[in-house]
Design a protein around this motif. Structure first.
Motif, PDB file in Angstrom:
ATOM      1  N   GLN A 112      44.056  28.857  39.398  1.00 56.43           N
ATOM      2  CA  GLN A 112      43.019  28.446  40.355  1.00 56.43           C
ATOM      3  C   GLN A 112      42.821  26.935  40.292  1.00 56.43           C
ATOM      4  N   LYS A 113      42.820  26.413  39.056  1.00 54.09           N
ATOM      5  CA  LYS A 113      42.621  24.966  38.888  1.00 54.09           C
ATOM      6  C   LYS A 113      43.762  24.187  39.520  1.00 54.09           C
ATOM      7  N   SER A 114      45.002  24.600  39.263  1.00 54.90           N
ATOM      8  CA  SER A 114      46.114  23.798  39.786  1.00 54.90           C
ATOM      9  C   SER A 114      46.200  23.905  41.304  1.00 54.90           C
ATOM     10  N   LEU A 170      43.561  24.285  43.312  1.00 49.72           N
ATOM     11  CA  LEU A 170      42.487  23.428  43.840  1.00 49.72           C
ATOM     12  C   LEU A 170      42.832  21.944  43.680  1.00 49.72           C
ATOM     13  N   ARG A 171      43.493  21.610  42.561  1.00 48.79           N
ATOM     14  CA  ARG A 171      43.934  20.227  42.348  1.00 48.79           C
ATOM     15  C   ARG A 171      44.825  19.754  43.491  1.00 48.79           C
ATOM     16  N   ALA A 172      45.806  20.593  43.854  1.00 48.89           N
ATOM     17  CA  ALA A 172      46.753  20.228  44.918  1.00 48.89           C
ATOM     18  C   ALA A 172      46.020  20.073  46.251  1.00 48.89           C
ATOM     19  N   GLY A 200      29.875  21.158  37.813  1.00 44.83           N
ATOM     20  CA  GLY A 200      31.266  21.464  37.460  1.00 44.83           C
ATOM     21  C   GLY A 200      32.199  20.372  37.972  1.00 44.83           C
ATOM     22  N   ARG A 201      33.269  20.119  37.228  1.00 42.10           N
ATOM     23  CA  ARG A 201      34.203  19.040  37.579  1.00 42.10           C
ATOM     24  C   ARG A 201      35.641  19.485  37.372  1.00 42.10           C
ATOM     25  N   LEU A 202      36.501  19.064  38.292  1.00 40.80           N
ATOM     26  CA  LEU A 202      37.936  19.270  38.138  1.00 40.80           C
ATOM     27  C   LEU A 202      38.600  17.906  38.086  1.00 40.80           C
ATOM     28  N   GLY A 203      39.355  17.645  36.987  1.00 45.78           N
ATOM     29  CA  GLY A 203      40.069  16.370  36.854  1.00 45.78           C
ATOM     30  C   GLY A 203      41.554  16.571  37.063  1.00 45.78           C
ATOM     31  N   TYR A 204      42.353  15.607  36.587  1.00 43.03           N
ATOM     32  CA  TYR A 204      43.803  15.706  36.760  1.00 43.03           C
ATOM     33  C   TYR A 204      44.440  16.719  35.805  1.00 43.03           C
ATOM     34  N   GLY A 205      43.657  17.265  34.891  1.00 40.63           N
ATOM     35  CA  GLY A 205      44.187  18.330  34.047  1.00 40.63           C
ATOM     36  C   GLY A 205      44.684  17.881  32.692  1.00 40.63           C
ATOM     37  N   ALA A 206      44.336  16.680  32.284  1.00 38.22           N
ATOM     38  CA  ALA A 206      44.787  16.200  30.983  1.00 38.22           C
ATOM     39  C   ALA A 206      43.683  16.292  29.935  1.00 38.22           C
ATOM     40  N   GLY A 207      42.461  16.561  30.359  1.00 47.42           N
ATOM     41  CA  GLY A 207      41.360  16.756  29.423  1.00 47.42           C
ATOM     42  C   GLY A 207      40.796  15.485  28.807  1.00 47.42           C
ATOM     43  N   PHE A 208      41.093  14.314  29.401  1.00 45.52           N
ATOM     44  CA  PHE A 208      40.605  13.043  28.831  1.00 45.52           C
ATOM     45  C   PHE A 208      39.073  13.004  28.725  1.00 45.52           C
ATOM     46  N   TYR A 209      38.408  13.367  29.794  1.00 43.32           N
ATOM     47  CA  TYR A 209      36.946  13.275  29.780  1.00 43.32           C
ATOM     48  C   TYR A 209      36.319  14.398  28.947  1.00 43.32           C
ATOM     49  N   ASP A 210      36.986  15.561  28.895  1.00 36.58           N
ATOM     50  CA  ASP A 210      36.474  16.642  28.036  1.00 36.58           C
ATOM     51  C   ASP A 210      36.523  16.202  26.568  1.00 36.58           C
ATOM     52  N   ARG A 211      37.626  15.550  26.197  1.00 38.09           N
ATOM     53  CA  ARG A 211      37.750  15.065  24.821  1.00 38.09           C
ATOM     54  C   ARG A 211      36.752  13.935  24.550  1.00 38.09           C
ATOM     55  N   TYR A 212      36.555  13.072  25.523  1.00 37.29           N
ATOM     56  CA  TYR A 212      35.592  11.983  25.337  1.00 37.29           C
ATOM     57  C   TYR A 212      34.175  12.549  25.156  1.00 37.29           C
ATOM     58  N   TYR A 213      33.890  13.632  25.869  1.00 34.15           N
ATOM     59  CA  TYR A 213      32.567  14.270  25.738  1.00 34.15           C
ATOM     60  C   TYR A 213      32.340  14.680  24.277  1.00 34.15           C
ATOM     61  N   ASP A 214      33.350  15.291  23.691  1.00 34.03           N
ATOM     62  CA  ASP A 214      33.243  15.701  22.280  1.00 34.03           C
ATOM     63  C   ASP A 214      33.069  14.486  21.369  1.00 34.03           C
ATOM     64  N   ALA A 215      33.841  13.428  21.643  1.00 38.18           N
ATOM     65  CA  ALA A 215      33.753  12.217  20.818  1.00 38.18           C
ATOM     66  C   ALA A 215      32.362  11.599  20.924  1.00 38.18           C
ATOM     67  N   GLY A 253      35.502  26.830  28.952  1.00 39.62           N
ATOM     68  CA  GLY A 253      34.526  26.501  27.921  1.00 39.62           C
ATOM     69  C   GLY A 253      34.526  25.040  27.513  1.00 39.62           C
ATOM     70  N   HIS A 254      35.697  24.369  27.543  1.00 35.37           N
ATOM     71  CA  HIS A 254      35.759  22.991  27.042  1.00 35.37           C
ATOM     72  C   HIS A 254      35.349  21.971  28.098  1.00 35.37           C
ATOM     73  N   ASP A 255      35.132  22.401  29.341  1.00 35.97           N
ATOM     74  CA  ASP A 255      34.863  21.434  30.410  1.00 35.97           C
ATOM     75  C   ASP A 255      33.490  20.782  30.284  1.00 35.97           C
ATOM     76  N   ALA A 256      33.480  19.466  30.493  1.00 34.75           N
ATOM     77  CA  ALA A 256      32.221  18.716  30.446  1.00 34.75           C
ATOM     78  C   ALA A 256      31.499  18.866  31.796  1.00 34.75           C
TER      79      ALA A 256
HETATM   80  N1  LIG Z   1      37.735  18.846  23.772  1.00 35.54           N
HETATM   81  C1  LIG Z   1      39.011  19.172  23.835  1.00 35.54           C
HETATM   82  N2  LIG Z   1      39.797  19.123  22.742  1.00 35.54           N
HETATM   83  C2  LIG Z   1      41.094  19.454  22.805  1.00 35.54           C
HETATM   84  N3  LIG Z   1      41.726  19.819  23.935  1.00 35.54           N
HETATM   85  C3  LIG Z   1      41.019  19.879  25.049  1.00 35.54           C
HETATM   86  C4  LIG Z   1      39.619  19.544  25.067  1.00 35.54           C
HETATM   87  N4  LIG Z   1      39.186  19.665  26.321  1.00 35.54           N
HETATM   88  C5  LIG Z   1      40.250  20.045  27.065  1.00 35.54           C
HETATM   89  N5  LIG Z   1      41.344  20.187  26.316  1.00 35.54           N
HETATM   90  C6  LIG Z   1      42.683  20.575  26.826  1.00 35.54           C
HETATM   91  O1  LIG Z   1      43.058  19.669  27.868  1.00 35.54           O
HETATM   92  C7  LIG Z   1      43.722  20.354  28.922  1.00 35.54           C
HETATM   93  C8  LIG Z   1      43.164  19.986  30.281  1.00 35.54           C
HETATM   94  O2  LIG Z   1      41.878  20.508  30.506  1.00 35.54           O
HETATM   95  P1  LIG Z   1      41.273  20.593  31.985  1.00 35.54           P
HETATM   96  O3  LIG Z   1      42.187  21.373  32.872  1.00 35.54           O
HETATM   97  O4  LIG Z   1      39.865  21.030  31.893  1.00 35.54           O
HETATM   98  O5  LIG Z   1      41.352  19.042  32.413  1.00 35.54           O
HETATM   99  P2  LIG Z   1      40.493  18.179  33.417  1.00 35.54           P
HETATM  100  O6  LIG Z   1      39.077  18.138  32.984  1.00 35.54           O
HETATM  101  O7  LIG Z   1      40.786  18.649  34.774  1.00 35.54           O
HETATM  102  O8  LIG Z   1      41.213  16.753  33.167  1.00 35.54           O
HETATM  103  P3  LIG Z   1      40.717  15.236  32.988  1.00 35.54           P
HETATM  104  O9  LIG Z   1      39.486  15.213  32.129  1.00 35.54           O
HETATM  105  O10 LIG Z   1      41.880  14.555  32.321  1.00 35.54           O
HETATM  106  O11 LIG Z   1      40.488  14.711  34.326  1.00 35.54           O
HETATM  107  C9  LIG Z   1      43.627  21.822  28.627  1.00 35.54           C
HETATM  108  O12 LIG Z   1      44.913  22.248  28.236  1.00 35.54           O
HETATM  109  C10 LIG Z   1      42.639  21.931  27.481  1.00 35.54           C
HETATM  110  O13 LIG Z   1      42.989  22.960  26.603  1.00 35.54           O
END
Ligand SMILES: Nc1ncnc2c1ncn2[C@@H]1O[C@H](COP(=O)(O)OP(=O)(O)OP(=O)(O)O)[C@@H](O)[C@H]1O
Ligand SMILES: Nc1nc2c(c(=O)[nH]1)N(C=O)[C@@H](CNc1ccc(C(=O)N[C@@H](CCC(=O)O)C(=O)O)cc1)CN2
Length: 213
Positions: free
Chosen positions: A8-10, A12-14, A139-154, A186-189
């Motif tokens: 669904q995510k990919s 919607l991304r396209a 809710g947010r959809l990014g490019y799928g790399a999880g950069f902002y989700d990881r930054y949220y945790d940091a 679950g990991h989405d910011a």
């Molecule tokens: N906090 C996290 N720690 C480790 N891996 C994570 C974390 N959050 C997301 N990921 C991983 O990153 C990948 C991308 O997640 P997601 O599809 O939600 O990206 P996105 O939010 O659309 O991308 P972006 O933030 O780069 O725009 C997933 O494979 C997910 O498992």
């Protein structure tokens, strides 16, 4: 379930990439300037002194009017440099366009030879977030790399150590990028609000901010 959501995510991304690319250059410029003005007013009324803001990529909303407003107003601006290996972002203080250089993914990023890192303990007063799609519940959809989700945790870790509050997360995008519901995991910011050229949409979710969002 997880695979279904990935699909669904990919999809919607396209769709959303194509939709954004199809917006006319004139509309993009007008909407960028209107959305940045609206967000600037919000930041001013909240009295922020620092913001973490993204630099426009491809057909994204152009954040340069907001960035230049910050510089004029004495609001310190931090911008991200992507570390593609661990898919993390390092924040740097940017004072002028010359502090940026072309980096990963074709994004203009802080040039480490010119800009100073903000440091891991840095907690911005507001986080301005890019996205392909947003919904009104934050809710947010990014490019799928999880950069902002990881930054949220940091950032959550940093606020814990510093005893501070998680600053507001504000999606900044064209009205055309709003969808009924973004598929989330679950990991989405989540965003506290989405700012567009037409309005500020409060999501009803607070990251811990004292703002009247
Ligand atoms: N906090 C996290 N720690 C480790 N891996 C994570 C974390 N959050 C997301 N990921 C991983 O990153 C990948 C991308 O997640 P997601 O599809 O939600 O990206 P996105 O939010 O659309 O991308 P972006 O933030 O780069 O725009 C997933 O494979 C997910 O498992
Ligand atoms: N302006 C801006 N800066 C940002 C982001 C963003 O969305 N916008 N990001 C938000 O997280 C991070 C960068 N994330 C990105 C991740 C992938 C691609 C990208 O070009 N992906 C390819 C597909 C790559 C592949 O699958 O191999 C593509 O979309 O064509 C771009 C940016 C950090 N900085």
């Amino acid at each position: 379930m997880v695979d279904e959501r990935k699909g669904q995510k990919s999809e919607l991304r396209a769709t959303m990439k194509a939709k954004r690319d199809a917006l006319s250059i004139a509309s993009r410029a007008e909407w960028s300037s209107d959305a940045c003005a609206r967000l600037g007013q919000l930041l001013e009324s909240e009295g922020v002194s620092t913001v973490f803001v993204y630099v426009q990529l491809r057909s994204e909303l152009d954040t340069s009017p907001l960035i230049e407003w910050c510089w004029r107003s004495g609001v310190a601006t931090a911008m991200p440099r992507c570390e593609p290996d661990g898919r993390t972002m390092t924040l740097y203080w940017i004072r002028e366009w010359g502090d940026l250089a072309l980096g990963a993914y074709g994004i203009r990023e802080p040039n480490p030879e010119k800009a100073t890192p903000c440091g891991n303990a840095f907690i911005p007063d507001a986080v301005i977030v890019p996205g392909l799609a947003f919904d009104r519940t934050g809710g947010r959809l990014g490019y799928g790399a999880g950069f902002y989700d990881r930054y949220y945790d940091a950032l959550q870790a940093a606020t814990g150590i510093e005893g501070g509050l998680m600053p507001p997360w504000l999606g900044l995008a064209y009205e055309e990028q709003l969808v009924e519901q973004v598929p989330t995991d679950g990991h989405d910011a989540y965003m506290d609000a989405i700012v567009t050229e037409q309005a500020i949409y409060r999501s009803g979710r607070r990251s811990g901010t004292t703002w009247s969002l």
